[in-house]
Scaffold this motif. Structure first.
Motif, PDB file in Angstrom:
ATOM      1  N   LYS A 200      41.826   0.432  15.019  1.00  0.00           N
ATOM      2  CA  LYS A 200      40.621  -0.368  14.728  1.00  0.00           C
ATOM      3  C   LYS A 200      40.629  -1.591  15.545  1.00  0.00           C
ATOM      4  O   LYS A 200      39.518  -2.047  16.041  1.00  0.00           O
ATOM      5  N   SER A 203      39.496  -0.628  19.174  1.00  0.00           N
ATOM      6  CA  SER A 203      37.828  -0.414  19.114  1.00  0.00           C
ATOM      7  C   SER A 203      37.186  -1.792  18.999  1.00  0.00           C
ATOM      8  O   SER A 203      36.197  -2.040  19.835  1.00  0.00           O
ATOM      9  N   ALA A 204      37.721  -2.624  18.363  1.00  0.00           N
ATOM     10  CA  ALA A 204      37.256  -4.144  18.350  1.00  0.00           C
ATOM     11  C   ALA A 204      37.209  -4.697  19.510  1.00  0.00           C
ATOM     12  O   ALA A 204      36.122  -5.349  20.128  1.00  0.00           O
ATOM     13  N   ALA A 206      37.393  -3.180  22.586  1.00  0.00           N
ATOM     14  CA  ALA A 206      36.474  -2.530  23.359  1.00  0.00           C
ATOM     15  C   ALA A 206      35.119  -2.962  23.033  1.00  0.00           C
ATOM     16  O   ALA A 206      34.134  -3.129  24.114  1.00  0.00           O
ATOM     17  N   ALA A 207      34.863  -2.896  21.870  1.00  0.00           N
ATOM     18  CA  ALA A 207      33.340  -3.571  21.628  1.00  0.00           C
ATOM     19  C   ALA A 207      33.099  -4.929  22.166  1.00  0.00           C
ATOM     20  O   ALA A 207      31.658  -5.279  22.577  1.00  0.00           O
ATOM     21  N   GLU A 208      34.094  -5.702  21.988  1.00  0.00           N
ATOM     22  CA  GLU A 208      34.078  -7.266  22.432  1.00  0.00           C
ATOM     23  C   GLU A 208      33.660  -7.077  24.250  1.00  0.00           C
ATOM     24  O   GLU A 208      32.682  -7.927  24.642  1.00  0.00           O
ATOM     25  N   GLN A 210      32.043  -4.808  25.711  1.00  0.00           N
ATOM     26  CA  GLN A 210      30.850  -4.185  25.752  1.00  0.00           C
ATOM     27  C   GLN A 210      29.906  -5.142  25.683  1.00  0.00           C
ATOM     28  O   GLN A 210      29.027  -5.239  26.636  1.00  0.00           O
ATOM     29  N   ARG A 211      29.889  -6.010  24.676  1.00  0.00           N
ATOM     30  CA  ARG A 211      28.941  -7.021  24.519  1.00  0.00           C
ATOM     31  C   ARG A 211      28.829  -8.015  25.654  1.00  0.00           C
ATOM     32  O   ARG A 211      27.756  -8.433  25.966  1.00  0.00           O
ATOM     33  N   ARG A 214      27.150  -6.344  28.557  1.00  0.00           N
ATOM     34  CA  ARG A 214      25.596  -6.317  28.283  1.00  0.00           C
ATOM     35  C   ARG A 214      24.907  -7.698  28.292  1.00  0.00           C
ATOM     36  O   ARG A 214      24.013  -7.747  28.985  1.00  0.00           O
TER      37      ARG A 214
END
Length: 345
Positions: A200, A203-204, A206-208, A210-211, A214
Motif C-alpha cells: 500500500k 502504491s501511494a 508511485a501515485a504521488e 504520477q500526479r 502529470r
C-alpha cells in the motif's frame, strides 16, 4: 549435642561480585521494560532516505561516466601512438638498411672507412661527436645519419608518451571499477529500504510521482515558451520523443538514459555534439540565470553539477531523474537540489 562452631562468613569478594551482577541484572531488566519499541520508518521517511541514496548514486554515476569517457579517449590515443611507433620503426629500419648498403659498397671497394664504421654505430649522437674530428663525411652521409638520429629521438618520445598514457589508463580503469561498485552499493541500499514498505505504501508513493509528473506536463503545455534557437528546439523535440523511457546509469539511449546521456543524445540528434558528462556540459555555451532560460537550454542542479536536464518552460524541466524513474517532466523546485545555472548551446 549441638555444634557450637561459628557459621562460615561469606567471602567478601564473592559478595561484591554477586551484588554487582544483581545490580546489572536489575538495570538491564529496567531498561528493557522502559525501552520504546523499535521505530519502523514510514513511507515519507523511507522516501527521503531513498532520494538521498539515489542522489549519491547519480553523483557516482556521473563520475563513472567521466572515467569511462577518459578510458575510451586514452585507448584511442594509445592506439594512434602505437600505430605511429610501428610506422616510425619501419622508416628507421629502411634508413638503417641504407647505411648498411653504403658500408657494403665501401667494403667491396677496399674496406670500410673509419667514418662509416662510426656511421653504423648504435649511438648516432656519439658518432657525430667523433665524426667531427675525422672530417671525412660527405654531406649526403651527414644528412642520412641525422635522419636516423631524428627518427630514433622521435620514436623514444612516442614510446615514453605511450608508457605514460598506459599508466593513466590503468589508474582510470581502477577508478571506473570503484565508481561502479559505489553506484551499485547505493542502489542496493535504496532497494533494501524500499523493500521495508508495504504494498500500500509503495502504491501511494508511485501515485504521488504520477500526479507530480502529470502536473508538470500540464504546466509545460500551458506555458508554451519560445525556444532559444532552432537547434535547441530540435533537441528538445527529440528529448520529448523519449518520454517514458527508463533511467539507467551510464545509458545514452535510445532505449534508456541517465541525465547527461539524455541531453547529449538529444543535441546529437539535432546535429550538435556536446560533451558526455554534466560537469563537462556545464562548461560550454553561454551561462544563464533562471529568468533568462528558454525551452531547450541546459539546466544544472546541485553544487557539484551532477544533474542536468532540458528547460521545458514555465519552471519545468524535461530530464532522466534517477534509478526507478523514467524520462519525464518535473518542476525545477522539486529536483532535490538547488538550481545552479543554465547553458545555451
Amino acid at each position: 549435642m549441638a555444634s557450637h562452631r561459628r557459621p562460615k562468613q561469606p567471602n567478601r569478594t564473592r559478595v561484591t561480585v554477586l551484588t554487582t551482577a544483581a545490580a546489572a541484572a536489575v538495570a538491564l531488566s529496567t531498561h528493557a521494560a522502559n525501552a520504546a519499541p523499535s521505530h519502523k520508518p514510514d513511507k515519507d521517511e523511507v522516501k527521503a532516505k531513498v532520494d538521498k541514496l539515489y542522489e549519491e548514486a547519480e553523483q557516482a554515476t556521473e563520475k563513472y561516466n567521466g572515467a569511462k569517457e577518459k578510458q575510451q579517449r586514452l585507448q584511442k590515443e594509445i592506439s594512434a601512438i602505437q600505430d605511429g611507433v610501428a610506422r616510425g620503426q619501419q622508416e628507421l629500419n629502411k634508413l638503417r638498411d641504407g647505411l648498411g648498403s653504403l658500408a657494403g659498397a665501401q667494403y667491396r671497394s677496399g674496406g670500410i672507412d673509419p667514418s662509416v664504421q662510426l656511421f653504423l654505430s648504435s649511438d648516432p649522437d656519439d658518432f657525430l661527436d667523433k665524426a667531427s674530428t675525422l672530417d671525412q663525411l660527405s654531406g649526403r652521409q651527414i644528412a642520412a645519419l641525422k635522419k636516423v638520429q631524428g627518427k630514433q629521438r622521435e620514436l623514444a618520445q612516442e614510446r615514453a608518451e605511450a608508457t605514460g598514457k598506459l599508466r593513466d589508463l590503468a589508474t582510470t580503469r581502477t577508478e571506473l571499477g570503484d565508481r561502479k561498485q559505489e553506484v551499485q552499493g547505493k542502489l542496493t541500499e535504496a532497494q533494501e529500504l524500499l523493500n521495508t514498505l508495504t504494498l500500500k505504501e509503495k502504491s501511494a508513493l508511485a501515485a504521488e510521482q504520477q500526479r507530480a509528473s502529470r502536473s508538470s506536463a500540464e504546466r509545460v503545455r500551458l506555458g508554451n515558451g519560445s525556444s532559444a534557437s532552432g537547434r535547441a528546439a530540435a533537441a528538445f523535440s527529440f528529448a520529448q520523443s523519449q518520454l517514458g523511457k527508463p533511467y539507467f546509469r551510464g545509458a545514452t539511449g535510445p532505449s534508456s538514459y541517465d541525465c547527461s546521456g539524455l541531453t547529449s543524445w538529444a543535441y546529437a540528434q539535432a546535429g550538435v555534439h556536446i560533451p558526455r558528462t554534466s560537469e563537462e556540459q556545464a562548461n560550454i555555451g553561454t551561462r544563464l540565470t533562471r529568468s533568462q532560460l528558454q525551452v531547450g537550454d541546459l539546466v544544472f542542479f546541485f553544487d557539484d553539477l551532477h544533474h542536468v536536464g532540458l528547460y521545458a518552460g514555465n519552471g519545468q524541466i524535461l530530464h532522466a531523474p534517477r534509478t526507478g524513474t523514467v524520462v519525464r517532466y518535473e518542476s525545477m523546485d522539486t529536483i532535490g537540489g538547488p538550481f545552479m545555472f543554465g547553458v545555451r548551446v
